[in-house]
Design a protein around this motif. Structure first.
Motif, PDB file in Angstrom:
ATOM      1  N   LEU A 106       0.862  -1.339  -0.148  1.00 58.12           N
ATOM      2  CA  LEU A 106      -0.021   0.175   0.016  1.00 58.12           C
ATOM      3  C   LEU A 106       0.818   1.215  -0.214  1.00 58.12           C
ATOM      4  CD1 LEU A 106      -3.050  -1.013   2.287  1.00 58.12           C
ATOM      5  CD2 LEU A 106      -3.168  -0.467  -0.026  1.00 58.12           C
ATOM      6  N   TRP A 161       2.238   1.823  -3.449  1.00 60.97           N
ATOM      7  CA  TRP A 161       1.349   2.377  -4.376  1.00 60.97           C
ATOM      8  C   TRP A 161       0.960   4.041  -4.028  1.00 60.97           C
ATOM      9  CZ3 TRP A 161      -3.348  -1.804  -3.296  1.00 60.97           C
ATOM     10  CH2 TRP A 161      -2.837  -2.630  -4.287  1.00 60.97           C
ATOM     11  N   ALA A 162       1.129   4.288  -2.712  1.00 60.82           N
ATOM     12  CA  ALA A 162       1.175   5.776  -2.410  1.00 60.82           C
ATOM     13  C   ALA A 162       2.176   6.470  -3.022  1.00 60.82           C
ATOM     14  CB  ALA A 162       0.707   5.822  -0.856  1.00 60.82           C
ATOM     15  N   LEU A 220       2.099   7.417  -6.383  1.00 59.41           N
ATOM     16  CA  LEU A 220       1.169   8.613  -6.852  1.00 59.41           C
ATOM     17  C   LEU A 220       1.604   9.853  -6.328  1.00 59.41           C
ATOM     18  CD1 LEU A 220      -2.604   6.917  -6.125  1.00 59.41           C
ATOM     19  CD2 LEU A 220      -1.281   7.359  -8.302  1.00 59.41           C
ATOM     20  N   TRP A 247       1.097 -10.098  -9.552  1.00 58.39           N
ATOM     21  CA  TRP A 247       0.030  -9.701 -10.438  1.00 58.39           C
ATOM     22  C   TRP A 247      -0.927  -8.981  -9.963  1.00 58.39           C
ATOM     23  CZ3 TRP A 247      -5.262 -10.928 -11.411  1.00 58.39           C
ATOM     24  CH2 TRP A 247      -5.509 -10.688 -12.818  1.00 58.39           C
ATOM     25  N   VAL A 254      -5.410   0.267 -11.492  1.00 56.00           N
ATOM     26  CA  VAL A 254      -6.819   0.818 -11.367  1.00 56.00           C
ATOM     27  C   VAL A 254      -6.277   2.182 -10.768  1.00 56.00           C
ATOM     28  CG1 VAL A 254      -8.646   0.977  -9.698  1.00 56.00           C
ATOM     29  CG2 VAL A 254      -8.016  -1.152 -10.690  1.00 56.00           C
ATOM     30  N   LEU A 255      -5.353   2.307 -10.049  1.00 55.95           N
ATOM     31  CA  LEU A 255      -4.816   3.712  -9.396  1.00 55.95           C
ATOM     32  C   LEU A 255      -4.281   4.537 -10.744  1.00 55.95           C
ATOM     33  CD1 LEU A 255      -3.084   2.588  -6.169  1.00 55.95           C
ATOM     34  CD2 LEU A 255      -5.239   3.790  -6.375  1.00 55.95           C
ATOM     35  N   MET A 256      -3.503   3.920 -11.593  1.00 53.37           N
ATOM     36  CA  MET A 256      -2.950   4.919 -12.519  1.00 53.37           C
ATOM     37  C   MET A 256      -4.050   5.030 -13.772  1.00 53.37           C
ATOM     38  SD  MET A 256       0.348   5.128 -11.634  1.00 53.37           S
ATOM     39  CE  MET A 256       1.562   5.128 -12.879  1.00 53.37           C
ATOM     40  N   GLY A 257      -4.925   4.357 -13.639  1.00 49.78           N
ATOM     41  CA  GLY A 257      -5.825   4.685 -14.792  1.00 49.78           C
ATOM     42  C   GLY A 257      -5.352   3.881 -16.150  1.00 49.78           C
ATOM     43  N   THR A 258      -4.388   3.125 -16.140  1.00 46.09           N
ATOM     44  CA  THR A 258      -4.018   2.211 -17.421  1.00 46.09           C
ATOM     45  C   THR A 258      -4.863   1.365 -17.631  1.00 46.09           C
ATOM     46  OG1 THR A 258      -2.283   1.402 -15.964  1.00 46.09           O
ATOM     47  CG2 THR A 258      -1.586   3.177 -17.169  1.00 46.09           C
ATOM     48  N   LEU A 259      -4.498   0.704 -18.730  1.00 44.25           N
ATOM     49  CA  LEU A 259      -5.371  -0.550 -19.005  1.00 44.25           C
ATOM     50  C   LEU A 259      -5.273  -1.414 -18.240  1.00 44.25           C
ATOM     51  CD1 LEU A 259      -6.740  -0.627 -22.059  1.00 44.25           C
ATOM     52  CD2 LEU A 259      -4.696  -1.961 -22.715  1.00 44.25           C
ATOM     53  N   LEU A 260      -6.424  -2.353 -17.791  1.00 46.91           N
ATOM     54  CA  LEU A 260      -6.351  -3.279 -16.694  1.00 46.91           C
ATOM     55  C   LEU A 260      -5.651  -4.336 -17.294  1.00 46.91           C
ATOM     56  CD1 LEU A 260      -9.949  -3.737 -15.176  1.00 46.91           C
ATOM     57  CD2 LEU A 260      -7.974  -2.755 -14.399  1.00 46.91           C
ATOM     58  N   GLY A 261      -4.517  -4.765 -16.413  1.00 51.63           N
ATOM     59  CA  GLY A 261      -3.749  -6.021 -16.646  1.00 51.63           C
ATOM     60  C   GLY A 261      -2.296  -5.604 -17.234  1.00 51.63           C
ATOM     61  N   GLN A 262      -2.429  -4.315 -17.557  1.00 50.06           N
ATOM     62  CA  GLN A 262      -0.861  -3.931 -18.122  1.00 50.06           C
ATOM     63  C   GLN A 262       0.310  -3.955 -17.191  1.00 50.06           C
ATOM     64  OE1 GLN A 262      -1.172  -0.103 -19.589  1.00 50.06           O
ATOM     65  NE2 GLN A 262       0.978  -0.116 -20.864  1.00 50.06           N
ATOM     66  N   ALA A 322      -0.162  -5.400 -14.084  1.00 49.34           N
ATOM     67  CA  ALA A 322      -0.020  -6.718 -13.824  1.00 49.34           C
ATOM     68  C   ALA A 322       0.817  -7.593 -14.668  1.00 49.34           C
ATOM     69  CB  ALA A 322      -1.476  -7.200 -13.786  1.00 49.34           C
TER      70      ALA A 322
END
Lengths: 290, 155
Positions: free
Chosen positions: B12, B15-16, B19, B55, B63-71, B73
């Motif tokens: 977590l 992730w923070a 961002l 993954w 999700v946080l960065m708003g990129t394609l889901l799975g990229q 990952a």
């Protein structure tokens, strides 16, 4: 290891590493394909974004606190000065606005006489930006308004000086907006001076836009103001977008190289306006005496 | 098998940090925090943290960065796979040599991101900045995360 109830395994258990990687890779590829081509995954993304909302919220928290402190601990002298500047500004703008109502009514009447389409009316609401950074190569913002507040994809984003971008992904609590300077963004505009229509494209630099589709002999000059043309239906017409900064005409090339710089303060605003079409009917005009 | 919450908490925080706003000149050099944290756990506790964790953490990043889901990952799962294969060798390397391995890992990660961007038609560039900073940061991250692991007895 012998004798312990929960020995740490020397070899990894479960499916082999290659199988696991294979499963994850297939899952990623399927997710990316579906996400790219359709919007079936919006629910998944929505759910995950709500679960993860505390992360951007916490990142933004210190900046919010700093902002709050600055606003609340401002000295009286600063406030008085700011107040008087604002009052002056308001007075100046009120005089400009005095005739706006009349002009708008007149415009509508003339349009009715010419039987041309009614101009759309728009209303704007304020949204805050979350202080989070996304990929530096993509010009994106995160807004603190989402689906719950009625934000829809494609909604235009403006600030006091011009068009900033558009909403491109809406989550329940937040939304992501693409700036006009993003390399994948294009915006229909017209030159304010002569209504020459064209398209403005982002370059990936915050202070530069390009106009790649104007022929060499197009009537455009340095200093021309570009405003939204409203074609394409996403952006309301008539908002300033950019000012032309350079026009290079090379004989032998078919298109001129034109660059412009956005009028909106793309990296300085903390609050932006979301524009949406106004659904309320326009005020009825009084019938002019025959 | 205790201290799972510590692993989650470090992810977590990563992730923070991913961002956190940075001044414009520094933004291209933002280290890949999530990658550092996951590589550490995958190396220290390979029987616990492996491809699956990577993954999921990547999916959260998407999700946080708003990129394609799975990229992200996909990119992180690949990193997790390499670490799972090599952890026994890399663990005994001196720190600077581990940092060199990190250069290769982050390079691969950035390349996968660039490649998927290209396929999905998003204009982007290969990000070389993070490769350098992530590798430079590795020795310090290693010390810090090792302390965290010992302090909270994560096994």
């Amino acid at each position: 290891m012998i004798g312990r109830s929960d020995p740490k395994p020397l070899f990894l258990r479960g499916p082999s590493l290659n199988t696991r990687l294979f499963v994850c890779a297939i899952a990623s590829v399927v997710l990316m394909t579906v996400d790219h081509r359709q919007n079936h995954l919006d629910n998944v993304r929505d759910a995950l974004s709500v679960v993860l909302y505390p992360v951007p919220w916490l990142v933004d928290a210190p900046f919010r606190a700093a902002h709050w402190t600055r606003e609340n601990l401002a000295s009286r002298r600063v406030l008085v000065a700011e107040n008087s500047t604002l009052r002056d500004q308001l007075r100046a703008q009120a005089t400009t606005l005095l005739r706006y109502e009349t002009l708008e009514a007149e415009n509508r009447r003339l349009r009715a006489l010419l039987q041309s389409a009614e101009l759309h009316r728009y209303q704007a609401e304020v949204a805050g930006l979350l202080s989070v950074d996304l990929d530096p190569f993509r010009h994106q913002l995160v807004l603190n308004r989402g689906e719950r507040d009625g934000v829809v994809p494609g909604q235009a984003l403006i600030d006091a000086h011009g068009v900033m971008g558009q909403v491109h992904r809406v989550n329940p609590l937040t939304s992501h907006a693409l700036l006009i300077t993003d390399p994948s963004h294009a915006l229909p505009v017209e030159v304010n001076r002569n209504s020459l229509r064209t398209i403005v494209r982002g370059t990936g630099e915050l202070d530069r836009l390009e106009l790649p589709y104007l022929p060499n002999n197009a009537d455009i000059e340095v200093g021309d103001l570009l405003v939204t043309s409203g074609l394409g239906g996403k952006f309301p017409a008539g908002y300033p977008v950019a000012i032309v900064t350079a026009v290079t005409r090379r004989p032998g090339e078919r298109f001129a190289e034109i660059t412009a710089s956005p009028t909106a303060l793309l990296n300085r605003s903390r609050e932006v306006l979301l524009v949406r079409p106004d659904r309320t009917p326009p005020p009825q005009l009084e019938e002019a005496p025959q | 098998m205790n201290g799972g919450w510590v692993i989650v908490l470090t992810v977590l925080i990563a992730w923070a940090l991913a961002l956190l706003p940075m001044p414009g000149w520094a933004a291209p050099f933002r280290p890949e925090w999530t990658l550092i944290v996951l590589v550490y756990w995958a190396m220290a506790l390979p029987s616990r943290v492996s491809i699956g964790w990577c993954w999921l953490a990547g999916l959260g990043l998407d999700v946080l960065m708003g990129t394609l889901l799975g990229q992200h990952a996909l990119a992180l799962a690949l990193v997790g796979w390499v670490v799972a294969r090599m952890h026994l060798q890399v663990r005994v390397y001196p720190e600077w040599q581990q940092a060199l391995v990190l250069v290769a890992l982050v390079g691969m990660y950035e390349f996968v991101l660039f490649w998927t961007d290209g396929i999905s038609g998003t204009r982007s560039e290969v990000r070389w900045g993070p490769v350098l900073t992530t590798a430079l940061l590795w020795p310090w991250a290693l010390v810090l995360l090792r302390r965290v692991r010992r302090r909270f007895n994560v096994t």
